[in-house]
Each structure stands twice: as C-alpha cells, then as structure tokens.
Enzyme design. Sequence first.
Site, PDB file in Angstrom:
ATOM      1  CB  SER A  49      13.572  22.905 -14.449  1.00 29.48           C
ATOM      2  OG  SER A  49      12.783  24.077 -14.624  1.00 29.48           O
ATOM      3  CE  LYS A  88      12.009  19.667 -10.241  1.00 28.70           C
ATOM      4  NZ  LYS A  88      10.803  20.025 -10.996  1.00 28.70           N
ATOM      5  CG  HIS A 148      -1.700  -1.236   1.429  1.00 31.67           C
ATOM      6  ND1 HIS A 148      -2.988  -1.439   0.950  1.00 31.67           N
ATOM      7  CD2 HIS A 148      -1.340  -2.387   2.048  1.00 31.67           C
ATOM      8  CE1 HIS A 148      -3.387  -2.657   1.291  1.00 31.67           C
ATOM      9  NE2 HIS A 148      -2.407  -3.261   1.951  1.00 31.67           N
ATOM     10  CD  GLU A 207       9.337  12.619 -15.006  1.00 31.70           C
ATOM     11  OE1 GLU A 207       8.314  13.268 -14.780  1.00 31.70           O
ATOM     12  OE2 GLU A 207      10.446  13.146 -15.235  1.00 31.70           O
TER      13      GLU A 207
END
Length: 461
Positions: free
Chosen positions: A279, A285, A158, A292
């Site tokens: 970024s 970043k 979970h 991804e």
Amino acid sequence: MKRKKPWGGRFEAETHGQVEAFTASIHFDQRLAPHDIAGSIAHARMLQKCGILSKAEVDAIVAGLEEILKEIERGEFRTDPALEDIHMHIERRLVEKIGDIGGKLHTARSRNDQVALDLRLYLREAIGKIRDQIRSLQEALVAEAEVHLGTVMPGYTHLQRAQPILLAHHLLAYFEMFQRDRDRFADCLTRVNVLPLGAGALAGTTLPIDRAYVAKLLNFPKVAANSVDAVADRDFAVEFLAGCAVLAMHVSRLAEELTLWASAEFGFIELPDAFATGSSMMPQKKNPDVAELARGKAGRVYGSLLALLTVLKGLPLSYNRDLQEDKEPVFDAVDTIRQTLDVLPPMLKAIKFRPERMRAAAAEGFLNATDLAEYLVTKGVPFREAHETVGRIVRECLESGQRLEDVPLQRLRHFSRAFDADVPKYISLEACIERRRSAGGTSSRLVGEAIRQAKKTLRIP
Ligand code: ARG
C-alpha cells in the site's frame, strides 16, 4: 492522398473522412493478417487447381503474399484507415508488389466469406493456446494436491465451516472445473472448424470453385453447407466467448478463495512477495492484487459475450456490417484470458499453504458433528433422532466451551445410551476424513486415486 476504393466504379464522390475513421477496422483487425494470408494462399491454389488462374499467376500471388507476411512480421507494414480493413490492406499491397495480377486474387471471393474464415482461423489457434494454458493451471493444481494429500482443512457450505476435508480434495475440485473448460473449448472447436470460404458475398459463385479442396488445404474437416449461413453465422464466436465466460467465472472463484485465505481472518495461505503488492499509505499492508484482478477480469469477459450476443440479436441475414463488431470482444476476451492464465500457475506454485492454520480451523466449530450423529446411526438410532441429540450436545458445548471429542462419556450417555468409549476416536479429524469413502469423497485413498486419475488425464508420468 485519396485512393480509389475497390467499389470505386459505381461511386462518383469520395468517402467522407469521418466515415473512413468510423468504419475502419484496421486498427484492431490487423491481428488477423497471418490468417488472412494463409486463407488467401489456399484460395489462390484452389483457383489454379480449378483452372481459373494460371500457375504463373498463382506463383506470383503466393510469393507476393509471403513477402507481405514478412513485412508484417518485421513491423514494416503501413496501415491507412482509408483502406478500411486488413483484407483491403493486404490486397492493395499485393497489387503494389505484383501489379494487376494481384487483382485476380479476389476472384470468387467476398470479404464477407473472407472475414468469417479469418476469424475461424484465428479462434482455432487461440483455442489451442488457451487449452494448453488451462492444462498448465491444472498441472499446478495437481502438484499442490500431491504435496497436500495429508493437509486437513475445513470444508465450507454457506461460507460456514461444515465438515473436514483434505486440501488436496478442495484443489482437485478446481481441476474438475478446468477440465470441463478444456472440454468445452474442444467441443466449441468442432463448430469453429467449418470452412465458410466459397460462400462469396452470400449466394455462392458462378465460377467453378472447389471448396472441399480449400478445406483440405486449410485443414477444415467440414465445409459450411449454406452460403447465406456461412457469412451470417457468428455462433462459433458466441460459443467461444461463453466458454471464456465460464472459465473466467471459475478463475474468479479460485481467485476469491485465495484472496479470502490470504486474509488474517483465514490465514490459510501466505502470498509470495513476488505476487503481492503493498500500500502507498499503510506500511503494514500486503495485498493480493493479482488474485483480485483475476477475480475482476470476469466482468470484462462477460461483457464481451454480452456485446456479441447483442450485436447478433435481431440481425437480419446474411452479412451486415454490424458483424465487424464481433472482433474486438473476441480479441479482448482472448487477451484477458491468456494474460490471466499466464500469471496463475506460477502464483499457485509460489503460494505458501499453512497446514497448521487450516487444521486448527478444522478442529474448531464442531465439524465432526455429522460424524457423531452417524455414530449413533451405526448403533441403530434413526438419523433424525441422532441429529436432534447431537444438536443438543453441540448447544451444551457452545455454553461450556468444550469440543465434542472432549465431552466425557458419562455426559454423552446422558443424551443417548448408544454412546460408547470409542466415540473420541470415531470423531477425530482423521477418522472423519478417512471414513468418507463414498465415490468422489474426501478419504485420502480416494483423493490419492483422484490425483493419479488427474495425472492420467494430463498425461503426466
Ligand atoms: N471489415 C469487415 C468486417 O470485419 C470485413 C467485411 C466487410 N464487408 C463488407 N461488405 N463491407 O466484417
């Protein structure tokens, strides 16, 4: 310049330009060219063996086809939507090169059985390459597992910290998933590896052909038993895409975990600069774009599977032009999977795992609570009662900010007389891991054995 179609005999008017553009498949099926030529050479040799074509004719055809292959490899082959597909392009070029004899190649053959053959040959090769790539990914996983046989991390259910496990054990879970993928593709290959050629348009041919001989030349263990099925069947491509979809799903789960682990919230890994991006606005970043995208690619692979299933649904037997829509989903899935599998192993190798962060996370959150309950079980307390008792201890620890191993024995004995001085040692992280010796468990002995087994499967010394 308008050229006569192969079916020109029955037609008076020329094909509308829009129809040529709409029906052409050459812009995507040209990648079948090497397979189309291999299939044609085998077909021609069979026609000779069966006395349908002469040796001189077949020699000319084979030499012509080999030259065309070289032209294609050199990028000299010109395509024209009026010629529709790769089969007609190659045949037309053959006639240009060797004259009317080229027109004999299509004897006892239809594009319907020809295109089914080409796709099977293409997939056979693609499956081999994809299986090799999965193997490289497995190798990268096993290599990391070996390095991290001693690294403790929180195991999750979970997405909540559950019980401590070895990082190696977690990585080997992916080894198992990818092993199933490799097996699935190997199984799929047995259905791909069936020769459709010789089915003709749908009903077979009146000419005395020898399909078994073609199968032997092209290394097919089986010949399709029913000519109608042979030209209508694309199950093998559906199975292939289903295998790609499951594989993409596995990749996306791995990519998702890497993405999570690279976040400040987890901090379990540091992404190598070479596999991260920045970024354009936020100078601080470092983004896990590769992971991804690997996660996101599953979407288009599922799309390919759904596209082909939908093309086939309700399609009457046997060949229908709808079947031309089989190729783009297959090609796109192959390209997507191969690209993704190319980038993952080097990224895995370059990732810096952070064992101290993993261990710290495993030490917080009562991951040894099950073990404390099982301690009581070893003292004869029924598990349900032990569970309840430890639950109450955890509640008290949550209030006092203590860990289970820090609760004084005196306090523990307030909850159960069965507790003794050996409790802290019993519920240390190492003890919790090493006691999990049930088959498939996370003890370092079993995980070490699993690594040896994995290397054996991969045939790594
Ligand atoms: N381009 C076609 C395909 O990909 C080849 C077969 C065409 N057959 C036909 N009867 N029109 O399926």
